[in-house]
Motif scaffolding. Structure first.
Motif, PDB file in Angstrom:
ATOM      1  N   ARG A 128      -4.246  -6.580  10.270  1.00 43.89           N
ATOM      2  CA  ARG A 128      -3.408  -7.634   9.473  1.00 43.89           C
ATOM      3  C   ARG A 128      -2.802  -6.886   8.526  1.00 43.89           C
ATOM      4  O   ARG A 128      -2.081  -7.087   7.584  1.00 43.89           O
ATOM      5  CB  ARG A 128      -4.163  -8.869   8.980  1.00 43.89           C
ATOM      6  CG  ARG A 128      -4.478 -10.057   9.978  1.00 43.89           C
ATOM      7  CD  ARG A 128      -5.343 -10.918   9.414  1.00 43.89           C
ATOM      8  NE  ARG A 128      -5.303 -12.217  10.214  1.00 43.89           N
ATOM      9  CZ  ARG A 128      -4.429 -13.026  10.478  1.00 43.89           C
ATOM     10  NH1 ARG A 128      -3.461 -13.255   9.576  1.00 43.89           N
ATOM     11  NH2 ARG A 128      -4.690 -14.052  11.229  1.00 43.89           N
ATOM     12  N   HIS A 129      -3.543  -5.503   8.114  1.00 44.37           N
ATOM     13  CA  HIS A 129      -3.125  -4.723   7.147  1.00 44.37           C
ATOM     14  C   HIS A 129      -1.827  -3.841   7.537  1.00 44.37           C
ATOM     15  O   HIS A 129      -1.586  -3.118   6.747  1.00 44.37           O
ATOM     16  CB  HIS A 129      -4.320  -4.072   6.648  1.00 44.37           C
ATOM     17  CG  HIS A 129      -5.200  -4.795   5.650  1.00 44.37           C
ATOM     18  ND1 HIS A 129      -4.880  -5.320   4.465  1.00 44.37           N
ATOM     19  CD2 HIS A 129      -6.496  -5.318   5.970  1.00 44.37           C
ATOM     20  CE1 HIS A 129      -5.882  -5.907   4.067  1.00 44.37           C
ATOM     21  NE2 HIS A 129      -6.757  -5.850   4.723  1.00 44.37           N
ATOM     22  N   VAL A 130      -1.668  -3.868   8.872  1.00 45.08           N
ATOM     23  CA  VAL A 130      -0.889  -2.955   9.390  1.00 45.08           C
ATOM     24  C   VAL A 130       0.813  -3.193   8.949  1.00 45.08           C
ATOM     25  O   VAL A 130       1.168  -4.383   8.740  1.00 45.08           O
ATOM     26  CB  VAL A 130      -0.905  -2.984  10.948  1.00 45.08           C
ATOM     27  CG1 VAL A 130       0.364  -2.176  11.695  1.00 45.08           C
ATOM     28  CG2 VAL A 130      -1.984  -2.501  11.558  1.00 45.08           C
ATOM     29  N   THR A 185       5.887  10.016   7.867  1.00 40.25           N
ATOM     30  CA  THR A 185       4.714   9.886   6.980  1.00 40.25           C
ATOM     31  C   THR A 185       4.260   8.759   6.519  1.00 40.25           C
ATOM     32  O   THR A 185       2.889   8.372   6.753  1.00 40.25           O
ATOM     33  CB  THR A 185       4.783  10.814   5.761  1.00 40.25           C
ATOM     34  OG1 THR A 185       5.387  12.153   6.030  1.00 40.25           O
ATOM     35  CG2 THR A 185       3.626  10.862   4.963  1.00 40.25           C
ATOM     36  N   SER A 186       5.142   7.628   6.404  1.00 40.86           N
ATOM     37  CA  SER A 186       4.555   6.302   6.205  1.00 40.86           C
ATOM     38  C   SER A 186       4.006   5.656   7.127  1.00 40.86           C
ATOM     39  O   SER A 186       3.037   5.028   7.185  1.00 40.86           O
ATOM     40  CB  SER A 186       5.929   5.476   5.743  1.00 40.86           C
ATOM     41  OG  SER A 186       5.626   4.154   5.631  1.00 40.86           O
ATOM     42  N   TRP A 233       0.866  -1.109  -0.202  1.00 45.05           N
ATOM     43  CA  TRP A 233       0.007   0.236   0.006  1.00 45.05           C
ATOM     44  C   TRP A 233       0.914   1.191  -0.151  1.00 45.05           C
ATOM     45  O   TRP A 233       2.091   1.294  -0.120  1.00 45.05           O
ATOM     46  CB  TRP A 233      -0.859   0.018   1.173  1.00 45.05           C
ATOM     47  CG  TRP A 233      -2.063   0.909   1.223  1.00 45.05           C
ATOM     48  CD1 TRP A 233      -2.932   0.751   0.003  1.00 45.05           C
ATOM     49  CD2 TRP A 233      -2.447   2.033   1.875  1.00 45.05           C
ATOM     50  NE1 TRP A 233      -4.061   1.811   0.318  1.00 45.05           N
ATOM     51  CE2 TRP A 233      -3.468   2.536   1.367  1.00 45.05           C
ATOM     52  CE3 TRP A 233      -1.761   2.372   3.261  1.00 45.05           C
ATOM     53  CZ2 TRP A 233      -4.435   3.444   2.175  1.00 45.05           C
ATOM     54  CZ3 TRP A 233      -2.337   3.612   3.556  1.00 45.05           C
ATOM     55  CH2 TRP A 233      -3.607   4.135   3.245  1.00 45.05           C
ATOM     56  N   TRP A 234       0.354   2.382  -0.051  1.00 46.94           N
ATOM     57  CA  TRP A 234       1.133   3.541  -0.186  1.00 46.94           C
ATOM     58  C   TRP A 234       2.003   3.648   1.130  1.00 46.94           C
ATOM     59  O   TRP A 234       3.320   4.228   1.083  1.00 46.94           O
ATOM     60  CB  TRP A 234       0.181   4.790  -0.003  1.00 46.94           C
ATOM     61  CG  TRP A 234      -0.673   5.340  -1.040  1.00 46.94           C
ATOM     62  CD1 TRP A 234      -1.912   4.948  -1.576  1.00 46.94           C
ATOM     63  CD2 TRP A 234      -0.158   5.707  -2.376  1.00 46.94           C
ATOM     64  NE1 TRP A 234      -2.070   5.401  -2.892  1.00 46.94           N
ATOM     65  CE2 TRP A 234      -1.119   5.866  -3.432  1.00 46.94           C
ATOM     66  CE3 TRP A 234       1.163   6.231  -2.556  1.00 46.94           C
ATOM     67  CZ2 TRP A 234      -0.715   6.739  -4.625  1.00 46.94           C
ATOM     68  CZ3 TRP A 234       1.443   6.806  -3.777  1.00 46.94           C
ATOM     69  CH2 TRP A 234       0.438   6.856  -4.762  1.00 46.94           C
ATOM     70  N   ASP A 235       1.805   3.348   2.387  1.00 46.22           N
ATOM     71  CA  ASP A 235       2.502   3.441   3.509  1.00 46.22           C
ATOM     72  C   ASP A 235       3.943   2.506   3.163  1.00 46.22           C
ATOM     73  O   ASP A 235       5.147   3.029   3.632  1.00 46.22           O
ATOM     74  CB  ASP A 235       2.118   2.975   4.868  1.00 46.22           C
ATOM     75  CG  ASP A 235       1.501   1.511   4.590  1.00 46.22           C
ATOM     76  OD1 ASP A 235       1.403   1.067   3.464  1.00 46.22           O
ATOM     77  OD2 ASP A 235       1.095   0.867   5.821  1.00 46.22           O
TER      78      ASP A 235
END
Length: 349
Positions: free
Chosen positions: A347-349, A121-122, A58-60
């Motif tokens: 779980r998306h962390v 920022t991430s 993802w973006w992060d």
């Protein structure tokens, strides 16, 4: 003019014996490259964890990769500067290298600032994924992200525009004018201090988020601690801020070393701290998978009930039933203590 200095402001050769001649070049290179390697290890483990569990980046994740690249460029430029004499006292450095060391210092500072702010920022973007049901917190977090990037971005810009002509910012021998000596250090302290405050905000915010989720208490504590290790990066930022006044020191080739090391440490620690929550999920899932394989293999090895004539699969089937029952029990516990949506979000962390 004092008899202890030459026309260029440097001590005469007769005074060199009484001056310090210690050298920080080797320890500096060891420190910054070890930090770079460690942060790469954590970042690679984070990305592999997501790819191996078939989760999309993802973006992060992308911003974190760019932050690591900026930090690495900063470390590479510092290495170049060290080969020219940075890390030694100014009287031990070839004066013809001063201009290049100053230019590399500006470039190093710019990429160090970008690496630090982008890594924070991430992590902030990661937290945004957990705030889908908290619009006010999302707005506050966006304000923090934007203001931090503006403050740190201006800090990087001011490195280059505080003198006219611009070349005077890295070569003081060029004729021209500059801001008052205290102006840039004061703003640099403000920007770095604000960045440190954001570290602590990003470290404490997960407690408010996670503690409101409907999960088991032990799981909440583990997640909150894993996501709050950025407080260490805040400590690094505070130490780095305290080193900013050294930029005005006359012995600039030696006094700048702590700022270089702590700047690299701030970015590296932020990258590592932001990767730990992902690795925590990997270790937990790996532990559960290993436990299941052990249970199944133990049942297949003879602990289950086996028939006498070609019924060897009965033990395996019983073990599968045991696993199914345990999953159902765990599912009921999860429903009692929390929702599957919360677990899926983490779980998306």
């Amino acid at each position: 003019m004092s008899s202890n200095t030459t026309d260029g402001g440097f001590p005469p050769p007769s005074a060199y014996a009484n001056l310090p001649h210690d050298d920080k070049r080797r320890s500096t290179l060891l420190s910054i490259w070890c930090l770079t390697a460690l942060s790469l290890l954590f970042l690679a483990a984070r990305l592999l964890c997501k790819l191996c569990t078939r989760r999309r980046l993802w973006w992060d994740d992308h911003v974190m990769v760019v932050a690591w690249m900026a930090m690495t460029v900063s470390v590479g430029l510092s290495t170049w500067s060290v080969t020219l004499g940075e890390g030694q006292h100014v009287w031990d450095v070839d004066p013809t290298h001063f201009g290049m060391i100053g230019l590399l210092g500006n470039l190093t500072g710019t990429f160090s600032i970008l690496g630090a702010v982008w890594s924070k920022t991430s992590f902030a973007l990661t937290l945004l994924r957990l705030l889908s049901n908290h619009p006010r917190l999302r707005i506050l977090l966006w304000i923090g992200i934007i203001s931090m990037n503006i403050a740190m971005g201006l800090n990087a810009v001011f490195l280059w525009v505080r003198c006219m002509p611009l070349v005077k910012t890295w070569d003081p021998s060029v004729p021209g004018t500059c801001w008052a000596p205290q102006v840039y250090p004061i703003y640099g302290i403000f920007a770095a201090g604000y960045s440190a405050v954001m570290d602590f905000v990003l470290a404490l915010l997960p407690w408010k988020i996670v503690w409101r989720l409907q999960m088991r208490q032990q799981e909440k504590l583990g997640v909150a601690i894993a996501m709050s290790l950025g407080v260490v990066a805040g400590g690094m930022a505070i130490v780095k801020t305290s080193q900013i006044p050294s930029l005005a020191a006359g012995d600039f080739t030696y006094a700048s070393i702590p700022l270089i090391v702590w700047g690299a440490a701030e970015s590296a620690v932020t990258i590592m701290a932001a990767s730990i929550p992902v690795l925590r999920v990997l270790l937990r899932d790996a532990h559960q998978l290993t436990l299941r394989h052990y249970m199944v293999s133990t049942g297949a090895g003879g602990t289950g009930v086996r028939g006498g004539d070609g019924d060897g699969d009965v033990g395996q089937e019983e073990m599968r039933n045991v696993v199914r029952v345990e999953r159902q029990i765990q599912h009921r516990r999860d429903l009692e203590h929390g929702s599957e949506d919360d677990e899926r979000a983490l779980r998306h962390v």
